[in-house]
Design an enzyme around this catalytic site. Structure first.
Site, PDB file in Angstrom:
ATOM      1  N   HIS A 104      -6.669 -14.415  25.329  1.00 24.00           N
ATOM      2  CA  HIS A 104      -5.351 -15.023  25.083  1.00 24.00           C
ATOM      3  C   HIS A 104      -4.827 -14.758  23.683  1.00 24.00           C
ATOM      4  O   HIS A 104      -3.786 -15.273  23.315  1.00 24.00           O
ATOM      5  CB  HIS A 104      -5.386 -16.534  25.319  1.00 24.00           C
ATOM      6  CG  HIS A 104      -6.038 -16.933  26.604  1.00 24.00           C
ATOM      7  ND1 HIS A 104      -7.369 -17.265  26.682  1.00 24.00           N
ATOM      8  CD2 HIS A 104      -5.555 -17.002  27.871  1.00 24.00           C
ATOM      9  CE1 HIS A 104      -7.681 -17.561  27.941  1.00 24.00           C
ATOM     10  NE2 HIS A 104      -6.604 -17.396  28.684  1.00 24.00           N
ATOM     11  N   ASP A 206     -51.119  -5.024  17.426  1.00 24.82           N
ATOM     12  CA  ASP A 206     -51.950  -4.111  18.218  1.00 24.82           C
ATOM     13  C   ASP A 206     -52.187  -2.759  17.549  1.00 24.82           C
ATOM     14  O   ASP A 206     -51.510  -1.782  17.838  1.00 24.82           O
ATOM     15  CB  ASP A 206     -51.327  -3.913  19.600  1.00 24.82           C
ATOM     16  CG  ASP A 206     -52.359  -3.495  20.635  1.00 24.82           C
ATOM     17  OD1 ASP A 206     -53.262  -2.701  20.292  1.00 24.82           O
ATOM     18  OD2 ASP A 206     -52.277  -3.961  21.785  1.00 24.82           O
ATOM     19  N   HIS A 209     -54.496  -0.111  20.184  1.00 23.45           N
ATOM     20  CA  HIS A 209     -53.976   0.782  21.225  1.00 23.45           C
ATOM     21  C   HIS A 209     -53.722   2.200  20.712  1.00 23.45           C
ATOM     22  O   HIS A 209     -53.651   3.135  21.505  1.00 23.45           O
ATOM     23  CB  HIS A 209     -52.682   0.212  21.819  1.00 23.45           C
ATOM     24  CG  HIS A 209     -51.448   0.478  20.997  1.00 23.45           C
ATOM     25  ND1 HIS A 209     -51.149  -0.186  19.839  1.00 23.45           N
ATOM     26  CD2 HIS A 209     -50.439   1.373  21.171  1.00 23.45           C
ATOM     27  CE1 HIS A 209     -50.000   0.266  19.341  1.00 23.45           C
ATOM     28  NE2 HIS A 209     -49.554   1.217  20.125  1.00 23.45           N
ATOM     29  N   HIS A 214     -52.011   6.618  22.071  1.00 25.54           N
ATOM     30  CA  HIS A 214     -51.339   7.679  21.319  1.00 25.54           C
ATOM     31  C   HIS A 214     -52.261   8.851  20.990  1.00 25.54           C
ATOM     32  O   HIS A 214     -51.934   9.670  20.119  1.00 25.54           O
ATOM     33  CB  HIS A 214     -50.753   7.114  20.017  1.00 25.54           C
ATOM     34  CG  HIS A 214     -49.784   5.987  20.230  1.00 25.54           C
ATOM     35  ND1 HIS A 214     -48.694   6.090  21.065  1.00 25.54           N
ATOM     36  CD2 HIS A 214     -49.731   4.726  19.712  1.00 25.54           C
ATOM     37  CE1 HIS A 214     -48.023   4.928  21.050  1.00 25.54           C
ATOM     38  NE2 HIS A 214     -48.639   4.098  20.252  1.00 25.54           N
ATOM     39  N   ASP A 364     -45.773   3.875  24.403  1.00 20.49           N
ATOM     40  CA  ASP A 364     -45.795   2.403  24.393  1.00 20.49           C
ATOM     41  C   ASP A 364     -44.989   1.823  25.542  1.00 20.49           C
ATOM     42  O   ASP A 364     -45.426   0.892  26.211  1.00 20.49           O
ATOM     43  CB  ASP A 364     -45.225   1.869  23.069  1.00 20.49           C
ATOM     44  CG  ASP A 364     -46.167   2.121  21.905  1.00 20.49           C
ATOM     45  OD1 ASP A 364     -47.391   2.121  22.130  1.00 20.49           O
ATOM     46  OD2 ASP A 364     -45.677   2.308  20.782  1.00 20.49           O
TER      47      ASP A 364
HETATM   48 FE1  FES Z   1      -8.553 -17.595  25.188  1.00 21.05          FE
HETATM   49 FE2  FES Z   1     -10.235 -16.326  23.627  1.00 21.05          FE
HETATM   50  S1  FES Z   1      -8.174 -16.688  23.279  1.00 21.05           S
HETATM   51  S2  FES Z   1     -10.587 -17.150  25.552  1.00 21.05           S
END
Ligand code: FES
Length: 440
Positions: A104, A206, A209, A214, A364
């Site tokens: 938003h 570890d 190992h 390796h 690994d």
């Molecule tokens: Fe509405 Fe972020 S501005 S969820």
């Protein structure tokens, strides 16, 4: 909190139920009791040099946004829009004066304050929204030697107390010279189909190992040049020649004192040996005679629960992604005083060895995912994992902090799982002990 932890972690951590690597309820509790209370690495100073520099990371499964402020400090916020919760910043890193939510359009400043809301007035909120109440959720941040850690729990002790005497060891890799270290070459990431602790214990504890897992990779890298990487036994019998394991409050340090073991696997060790030998007197002046010999030596270890290091190979953090999955973030870390051509060589070398498709990393990952295959199965989940090597041999020493045994031992595993059990059982930080500090 979790009841019955003592049945999962037994005999000082020597036997650990494999349910801790697969059970969904245990995992859910960890997100609260371990990731909700521990200090977790979020950034190094050199990753965010300028004001407005930011990076995104995780604490547990929570996305976190870390930003360099105008006053030079570092702050961390939940990376979730305070309006209805979508991920606010989708970039991995960058520089910004403000962060605008894609849903938003609420706009937040680098200090987390809510700066701007579309339709704040008569065409929407009628000026009834108190913007001061709806900034980003701030997370407590403290630093040690250029490392920034964050903690969700206001009741947690300071970062310095949390690290305790383990800081004495950390200095040898994060503060070897007055100029410090630098995180280089960006972040490498990979997903792994196993519990996060399987990926963490591999480096916290570890060393054993390396000999089997390796063997082929070590052979390819060493050829017939006759160097040693610091974990060979040969005629060595005394603990210092065999290297040490040190455990303090779940943090682990496994290291040698030869001052050169890292470079045995490098393509051309000569310029690296020349560099550390040239700097050795400065290390001694800065760190003292004992710690100075950690520099250049083979080391693996980590800060509980998930910040890990193998100097010369990669530094990393393991983020949990469900009981059976984790994400590994990896960095190249070098001394700032290192000549530029050696810095570039280290980035390449890290990618070749412990990078996402590195020779050692793939060894690994194969083993870690093989563990996940059995600990999730009905019968396999009822078995215990064995961490009893050297049980009862750990000692306190006057010259080194922590509980110490020789390097190839399960000392740091036991310390790690004892600490894990303490966090899982405790109602609050009041019930979580800190080892008494001997060093200032
Ligand atoms: Fe509405 Fe972020 S501005 S969820």
């Amino acid at each position: 909190t979790m009841k019955g932890i003592e049945t999962l972690v037994r005999e000082s951590g020597a036997y650990v139920s494999r349910r801790v690597f697969s059970d969904a309820d245990i995992y859910k509790n960890e997100l609260e009791n371990v990731f909700g209370r521990t200090w977790q690495f979020v950034a190094h100073d050199t990753q965010l040099p300028k004001s407005g520099d930011f990076l995104t990371t995780f604490m547990g499964e929570d996305p976190v946004l870390v930003i360099r402020q105008e006053d030079g400090s570092i702050r961390a916020f939940l990376n979730a829009c305070s309006h209805r919760g979508p991920l606010l910043c989708m970039a991995e890193e960058g520089n910004a004066k403000s962060f605008s939510c894609p849903y938003h359009g609420w706009v937040f400043g680098a200090d987390g304050t809510l700066l701007n809301v579309p339709r704040e007035g008569g065409d929407g909120y009628h000026h009834q929204l108190d913007k001061g109440q709806w900034g980003l959720q701030s997370i407590r941040v403290e630093s040690y030697k250029g490392l920034y850690f964050a903690n969700f729990d206001p009741a947690a002790p300071s970062l310095r107390d949390y690290l305790g005497d383990f800081a004495w060891y950390l200095d040898a890799i994060f503060d070897p010279l007055p100029a410090g270290v630098e995180f280089l070459g960006g972040t490498m990431r990979q997903r792994l189909k196993c519990n996060w602790k399987i990926a963490a214990e591999n480096i916290v504890a570890d060393t054993y190992h390396v000999l089997a897992a390796h063997a082929v990779a070590v052979g390819v890298c060493m050829g017939d040049r006759g160097m040693q990487i610091g974990i060979e036994v040969g005629e060595k019998t005394d603990v210092d020649a065999l290297g040490i394991s040190a455990t303090i409050d779940g943090h682990g340090w496994n290291a040698n004192f030869d001052g050169q073991g890292i470079f045995g696997l490098f393509k051309d060790p000569a310029p690296w040996l020349a560099y550390v030998n040239r700097q050795r007197q400065r290390y001694i002046e800065h760190l003292g005679e004992r710690r100075a010999w950690f520099v250049g030596s083979s080391i693996d270890g980590g800060v509980f629960p998930n910040f890990l290091f193998v100097p010369g190979f990669t530094f990393r953090q393991i983020h949990p992604k469900g009981p059976n999955e984790c994400e590994i973030a990896m960095w190249t870390v070098v001394e700032r005083d290192l000549p530029p051509d050696l810095k570039r060589e280290m980035v390449r070398f890290n990618a070749r060895m412990l990078g996402t498709s590195g020779m050692f990393e793939t060894d690994d990952c194969a083993n870690m995912e093989r563990i996940a295959m059995t600990v999730n199965a009905t019968q396999g989940s009822r078995r215990d994992s064995h961490y009893a090597m050297g049980l009862g041999r750990e000692r306190e020493r006057s010259d080194l902090p922590g509980l110490i045994d020789q390097r190839v031992s399960d000392t740091c595993f036991r310390g790690y799982y004892r600490r894990w059990a303490e966090f899982m059982q405790a109602e609050s930080w009041r019930e979580i002990p800190l080892a008494p500090r001997k060093l200032t």
